[in-house]
Structures are given as C-alpha cells and as structure tokens.
Write an enzyme that holds these catalytic residues in place. Sequence first.
Site, PDB file in Angstrom:
ATOM      1  N   THR A 243       0.832  -1.196   0.000  1.00 36.77           N
ATOM      2  CA  THR A 243       0.000   0.000   0.000  1.00 36.77           C
ATOM      3  C   THR A 243       0.868   1.247   0.000  1.00 36.77           C
ATOM      4  O   THR A 243       1.841   1.326   0.758  1.00 36.77           O
ATOM      5  CB  THR A 243      -0.910   0.000   1.249  1.00 36.77           C
ATOM      6  OG1 THR A 243      -1.707  -1.182   1.196  1.00 36.77           O
ATOM      7  CG2 THR A 243      -1.801   1.225   1.281  1.00 36.77           C
ATOM      8  N   CYS A 329      32.698   5.674  14.052  1.00 37.92           N
ATOM      9  CA  CYS A 329      33.074   5.842  15.444  1.00 37.92           C
ATOM     10  C   CYS A 329      32.333   4.875  16.357  1.00 37.92           C
ATOM     11  O   CYS A 329      32.184   5.097  17.537  1.00 37.92           O
ATOM     12  CB  CYS A 329      32.841   7.282  15.893  1.00 37.92           C
ATOM     13  SG  CYS A 329      31.385   8.026  15.192  1.00 37.92           S
TER      14      CYS A 329
END
Length: 391
Positions: A243, A329
């Site tokens: 949808t 990181c």
Amino acid sequence: MLSLPIYMDHHATTPVDPRVVAAMLPFFTDTFGNPSSRQHTFGWAARDAVAAARRQVADLIGADPREIHFTSGATESDNLAVRGVATAEPRRQLHVVTMTTEHHAVLDPCRRLEREGVEVGYVKPRRDGICNVADIERALRPGTRLVSVMTANNEIGVLQPIAEIAALTRPRGVLLHTDAAQAVGKVPIDVGALGVDLLSLTAHKMCGPKGIGALYVRRCRPRLAIAPLFDGGGHEQGLRSGTLNVPGIVGLGAAAAICRDELAPEARRVGALRNRLLDGLRARLDGVTVNGSPEARLPHNLNVSFDGLEGESLLVGLDDVAVSSGAACTSVNPEPSHVLRAIGVPDQLARASLRFGLGRTTTEAEVDYVIEKVSSLVTRLRELSPAAGAR
Ligand SMILES: *Cc1c(COP(=O)(O)O)cnc(C)c1O
C-alpha cells in the site's frame, strides 16, 4: 541568533521543510484513503494526490511520471535496481560493474550477487575521487548487463561523469544505474541529458520525510526487465508491492517541487557558505587538505583532513557541532571510511577528517561559529599530540 547545537551533517539526513510538513498533514487524517480503493472518493482523493506527487518528482529530474516508482528510500531503490536487473533474466556469466566508492546500498547487493555467482567488477576512482571513464570501459565485458555509478558521493561530494559513462554503456546495450540520493535537489539532474536507465533518489536528503524515495526506470520497448524485491498486490507497475505511503509520497513531491523552484539560488548561497567555511579554516590553520575534487563537487559538501592529529579526539571536542568523521566511530579502533581509503588517504589522516554537510537552514553565523570551534580545537589537539614535537 545562533542556536546550539549546530547541525552540519546534511549528508546523513535533513530537517523536513515546514512547507513539506504542511502539505503532508491532511493525508494522515482527512485524506487518509488508499489509492488502490477505486470505488469511493476516499480512494480517488489519495490517488490524485499520488499522481500529483509523481509528476512533481518527475519534473525535478526531467522524467515522465510513468517512469517514477515509489519505494521506501534510496536503499530500497538501489537494491531494486541492482538486484532486480541482475536477477530479471537469469543468465550464466552475468556481469555487473560498479565502483569501490559506492554507498553500501549498492555495494552490499553487489556482494550478495557475487555469492550467487554473478561476477562484479569494482572500478577504483582517481585520487580526486572521480572515475576514469576509460577504466569503466576497460571493465566492460560482452556479458555486462549493468553498470552502477553514483551521481554524487555521500562522503566527499564528488560528482561522477555519468553522461560520459552513458555514452559507453548505451551503444553496447548495457543498462546504467545511478544512485543520485545526494545529488537530486542539490544540482540540476536531467535523466535524459545524463542518459541513465535507472536512478535512485530519497526524500530525506532533500528536506523531505524519511522512509520514502523513488526509482526512476526509463520507459522503453520492450519494457526494461526488472524483478521486484517482493511480491504482493502489484503496485507501482508490479515493481513495488505494498500500500502506498501517501503522506510520504505527498511529502516527497512537495520537497521535490521546492527544490526545483529554489535550486539555483540555494546552490549559490550554500556553495558560498561552504567556501567561506574552507577559507576560514585555511586562514586559521595550516595542514588542511580537501578530500575529493574541489571543482566537480556538490555545493554543500566539504570533506577535509587535518595534519598532525590523532583523529578520535576531534569529534569528542566538537560537542555542539554535528558533523561526521572520516571513520566509523562505533568501534574502539575506528575503521577509516572505504571512500577515503579508496582515494588513497592514509588511515591516520582519514581518522583526522571531518565531513561538513551544509543545508537549507545553515546560516553565515553558524559557519563562522564552526570555523572558530574547529580551528581552535585542532590547534589545541595539535599542541597536545605526541607528534607535536616533530612538527
Ligand atoms: C542516504 C543515502 C542512501 C540511503 O538512502 P535511504 O533513503 O536512507 O535508504 C543511499 N545512497 C546514498 C548515496 C545516500 O547518500
């Protein structure tokens, strides 16, 4: 008035423009119909809104609305393009060409195809991040079905010579896909002029909502063969069942229309701010290297390395400025980005790199604050660095 923290990471995502939010809101509550409901006005209203948005997206990239297929974003569009094309016509010795500096949304589907027996050629860029078109040509083989090269890189912002690549692929009957997630809405994009067959874009990189994007698929006869990623109701011409995300689609359309209206002046404004940022850093610091071509580059991108630093401390010190570093990181020992590695930036320098992504809300005052903040931090860190004595 300067408000902290400052967001300068617009390659990761962008704030949704309030005009886009306003356009979307009615589609959550009043006009909530399913565009597939063909028997009542709720469905018709949603269908009309989707059609209007499809045209807005098409207009931004010079496409026909029938060539726009809504997806959940550029990751899905990339997977659909790469995987869909490679698996549509199962053939032995199928071959795909891409670059080492692509986004993981292209590289990872390529890796998966390799595990399934498809051969993939990975072309390396030059040191300025741009591909040598002759290297792409050398990578082509009689069995090459698809070439996928991004329009603009999400880390170093360089623009690839897509039209020149198309001039190689088109006469050979090889399909050309481009991930234009970072380029659409920032620099003029015309699918006809570029000569691409498939193009990925996403709303949240151009001040639209997250979770909605599109794949442009060139209309031709016979229809370009693409296998859908999943099966279901056959939405989006069978390419993407499920949808439709009507508020998201309306938001993507509104974001596209705003970008189209404001593209040229906004690119000039943001480009001038980006240059001010670089000039400001260079005026206060030596040992500042720009990663990637300074010319063939997105106006809002700046990626720089700072000599004489241990990179990890850079981001920690930038507590009120949101930027990205040249290393992931998430780990104790940060892995330098595959893009910086591919253009030959040494690991130590890659760790001492910052990616600045300017955007629609970026102001001159913010840029000036960031210049002061970054240059004083780098100066301080250099004084502390064990290598300082050697400098
Ligand atoms: C952000 C980005 C993607 C992923 O887009 P999503 O819509 O978040 O899935 C893919 N490619 C590039 C170049 C990007 O910058």
